[in-house]
Scaffold this active site. Structure first.
Site, PDB file in Angstrom:
ATOM      1  CG  ASP A   1       5.668 164.896  74.176  1.00 50.72           C
ATOM      2  OD1 ASP A   1       4.942 163.904  74.351  1.00 50.72           O
ATOM      3  OD2 ASP A   1       6.457 165.018  73.212  1.00 50.72           O
TER       4      ASP A   1
ATOM      5  CG  ASP B   1      17.183 154.485  76.259  1.00 50.81           C
ATOM      6  OD1 ASP B   1      16.062 154.897  75.921  1.00 50.81           O
ATOM      7  OD2 ASP B   1      17.460 153.282  76.395  1.00 50.81           O
TER       8      ASP B   1
ATOM      9  CD  GLU C   1       7.776 161.465  73.642  1.00 47.88           C
ATOM     10  OE1 GLU C   1       6.759 161.010  74.197  1.00 47.88           O
ATOM     11  OE2 GLU C   1       7.780 162.492  72.944  1.00 47.88           O
TER      12      GLU C   1
ATOM     13  CG  ASN D   1      14.433 157.239  69.796  1.00 47.95           C
ATOM     14  OD1 ASN D   1      15.465 157.300  70.439  1.00 47.95           O
ATOM     15  ND2 ASN D   1      13.251 157.087  70.363  1.00 47.95           N
TER      16      ASN D   1
HETATM   17  P1  GH3 Z   1       6.076 165.277  68.980  1.00 49.75           P
HETATM   18  O1  GH3 Z   1       6.933 166.468  68.805  1.00 49.75           O
HETATM   19  O2  GH3 Z   1       4.753 165.442  68.345  1.00 49.75           O
HETATM   20  O3  GH3 Z   1       5.962 164.864  70.403  1.00 49.75           O
HETATM   21  O4  GH3 Z   1       6.784 164.108  68.184  1.00 49.75           O
HETATM   22  P2  GH3 Z   1       7.375 162.777  68.779  1.00 49.75           P
HETATM   23  O5  GH3 Z   1       8.162 162.127  67.673  1.00 49.75           O
HETATM   24  O6  GH3 Z   1       8.114 163.038  70.016  1.00 49.75           O
HETATM   25  O7  GH3 Z   1       6.066 161.998  69.148  1.00 49.75           O
HETATM   26  P3  GH3 Z   1       5.674 160.512  69.222  1.00 49.75           P
HETATM   27  O8  GH3 Z   1       4.772 160.361  70.428  1.00 49.75           O
HETATM   28  O9  GH3 Z   1       5.104 160.080  67.920  1.00 49.75           O
HETATM   29  O10 GH3 Z   1       6.999 159.703  69.453  1.00 49.75           O
HETATM   30  C1  GH3 Z   1       7.490 159.423  70.705  1.00 49.75           C
HETATM   31  C2  GH3 Z   1       8.727 158.588  70.489  1.00 49.75           C
HETATM   32  O11 GH3 Z   1       9.430 158.472  71.725  1.00 49.75           O
HETATM   33  C3  GH3 Z   1       8.413 157.188  70.062  1.00 49.75           C
HETATM   34  C4  GH3 Z   1       9.498 156.350  70.694  1.00 49.75           C
HETATM   35  O12 GH3 Z   1      10.405 155.910  69.739  1.00 49.75           O
HETATM   36  C5  GH3 Z   1      10.209 157.308  71.625  1.00 49.75           C
HETATM   37  N1  GH3 Z   1      10.351 156.759  72.979  1.00 49.75           N
HETATM   38  C6  GH3 Z   1       9.411 156.521  73.893  1.00 49.75           C
HETATM   39  N2  GH3 Z   1       9.946 156.001  75.011  1.00 49.75           N
HETATM   40  C7  GH3 Z   1      11.283 155.925  74.786  1.00 49.75           C
HETATM   41  C8  GH3 Z   1      12.393 155.465  75.573  1.00 49.75           C
HETATM   42  O13 GH3 Z   1      12.264 155.027  76.732  1.00 49.75           O
HETATM   43  N3  GH3 Z   1      13.625 155.534  75.008  1.00 49.75           N
HETATM   44  C9  GH3 Z   1      13.805 156.019  73.738  1.00 49.75           C
HETATM   45  N4  GH3 Z   1      15.037 156.075  73.263  1.00 49.75           N
HETATM   46  N5  GH3 Z   1      12.774 156.442  72.990  1.00 49.75           N
HETATM   47  C10 GH3 Z   1      11.541 156.401  73.494  1.00 49.75           C
HETATM   48 MG    MG Z   2       7.232 163.876  71.724  1.00 45.58          MG
HETATM   49 MG    MG Z   3       4.734 161.886  73.218  1.00 48.87          MG
END
Ligand code: GH3
Ligand code: MG
Ligand code: MG
Length: 435
Positions: free
Chosen positions: A294, A311, A336, A302
């Site tokens: 992760d 992305d 992610e 983002n």
């Molecule tokens: P942590 O270290 O605890 O994992 O924090 P985090 O911010 O990574 O965790 P969280 O699961 O809250 O956030 C995941 C973020 O990933 C939310 C979303 O904006 C981003 N995300 C998910 N899928 C995609 C994608 O396909 N493209 C982009 N650019 N961002 C994505």
């Molecule tokens: Mg994360």
């Molecule tokens: Mg996550």
């Protein structure tokens, strides 16, 4: 950037060469096989039972019609134009042979087929894939109607009050005379083939080319061989029919492979997706390891750099994960989050490879495309080595790993155990591997 000893670098290079070669050879196996079958059928033609020779006459109609119908169903514009153009041209040739007054009309239609089918494919390749139902497709309707009217007019030269006899002499011009393929057709085939191969080029050494892009290039090859093998007088049975059948078959199989790819591969990263992972987990043996990866603080990333940059970073992280050593296969789990499966591998054996990967991602300086990232990967690595770190971005990942042997037996419980280990890695401060 992490540094490797020389023997490790050589192993990495040779596995990269193997992966690149397999990505180049694998997609052309089916088209090459179909062209080979057509060639064998042509050679064996005289000894085939008469009932089978009808296959080369009716077969192209069936495969091209099914190909055009599936293209509409899957909304694949280029495949539709390729199959519909060839179907129309083949039907036109059959019609001209049916009303044959001398050999002129079939020759004129055959010349048109050999020039206009690759031309239409070339035009379709020149534009981005818009799908079949696009508001500008009336242009295609106009182009194809103009082609049909023009060919009909030329082919009826001398037989209708509308067209004079001058086309009869014009058809002897060295540029358009046939059979075999007229020179203008050969040029058109060559240009269309070059553009098709360019479209089919792999975007990354680890991402195989798209089956439909390869299919269109291979279909042009089959069609070209068929045109070169056209008999005098013109006939749709024999070599021409066999290769048209192969061309239609290539397109049809490419469409099916493309739908498989869309179902099993993640479009953004090119990695196999969740469905592929679920099926892989069902088939694993009693000894295997499973890791959840992760990206750390990705929401914040983002928010700071924008979703598009996010992305690109996901693509780059995925490309690193795809290169993982130790026999691991990376999947995009969702968002992610990624998963890595190590078949026949205990957690102790998988750990160093995951730790190595974590370190590589941490030290990977990403110069992003929207700013100064060059498209050529060789220039990319040179640039990465020369630019200062404040011009680049980097991310870290947390990894949770579990083994089937030391936790539980079902795939679902291994997955849960890896997820719990990932949670521990996050709790312990991120950018680490936990089991
Ligand atoms: P942590 O270290 O605890 O994992 O924090 P985090 O911010 O990574 O965790 P969280 O699961 O809250 O956030 C995941 C973020 O990933 C939310 C979303 O904006 C981003 N995300 C998910 N899928 C995609 C994608 O396909 N493209 C982009 N650019 N961002 C994505
Ligand atoms: Mg994360
Ligand atoms: Mg996550």
């Amino acid at each position: 950037m992490a540094t490797f000893p020389e023997d490790r670098r050589n192993t990495l290079n040779s596995s990269l060469i193997r992966a690149t070669l397999s990505h180049l050879i694998r997609p052309i196996r089916v088209p090459a096989g179909l062209i080979l079958i057509a060639a064998i059928a042509v050679m064996a033609g005289p000894v085939l039972p008469p009932s089978l020779s009808g296959l080369t006459v009716v077969g192209p109609y069936v495969v091209l019609f099914v190909g055009a119908a599936i293209s509409i169903w899957f909304n694949r514009g280029r495949a539709f134009i390729a199959s519909a153009s060839l179907l129309l041209a083949y039907a036109g040739l059959d019609y001209a042979l049916g009303i044959n007054v001398g050999n002129f009309a079939p020759r004129a239609v055959f010349s048109a087929l050999a020039i206009l089918v690759p031309f239409n494919i070339l035009v379709a390749l020149a534009y981005p894939e818009h799908g079949v139902s696009h508001h500008r497709n009336y242009r295609w309707l106009m182009l194809v109607s103009a082609e049909v009217l023009c060919v009909g007019w030329i082919a009826s030269a001398g037989n209708s009050s509308l067209s004079g006899t001058s086309w009869r002499d014009m058809m002897e011009h060295w540029l358009i005379t046939s059979p075999p393929t007229p020179l203008a057709g050969r040029v058109m085939f060559l240009v269309a083939f070059i553009v098709a191969v360019w479209r089919a080029r792999p975007r990354h050494t680890l991402t195989p080319p798209r089956p439909l892009d390869v299919g269109i290039a291979a279909m042009l090859v089959a069609l070209f061989i068929g045109c070169e093998g056209m008999s005098t007088p013109i006939s749709t049975s024999g070599p021409f029919g066999s290769y048209i059948l192969a061309a239609g078959g290539i397109l049809l199989i490419a469409l099916l492979q493309e739908s498989y790819r869309l179902a099993y591969h993640d479009e953004l990263t090119g990695l196999p997706g969740r469905r592929a992972l679920d099926e892989r987990l069902q088939g694993l043996g009693p000894v295997c390891s499973f890791a959840m990866v992760d990206v750390d603080h990705f929401k914040q990333f983002n928010d700071t750099h924008g979703h598009n940059t996010g992305d690109q970073v996901l693509k780059l992280v995925a490309a690193r994960l795809a290169e993982i050593s130790g026999g691991g296969t990376a999947y995009r789990y969702g968002g992610e989050e990624f998963a890595v499966v190590f078949p026949d591998c205990r957690v102790e054996e998988a750990l160093p490879h995951l730790e190595d990967m974590r370190g590589q991602i941490e030290h990977y300086k990403m110069a992003l495309r929207s700013e100064d990232r060059p498209r050529d990967p060789r220039k990319g690595s040179k640039l990465r080595a020369s630019i200062s770190p404040d011009k680049t971005l980097s991310v870290t990942v947390s990894i949770g790993v579990a083994g089937r042997d030391d936790v539980a037996t079902t795939p679902a419980s291994v997955l849960r155990a890896a997820d719990e280990a990932l949670y521990r890695a996050k709790e312990a401060g991120r950018n680490r591997v936990c089991r």
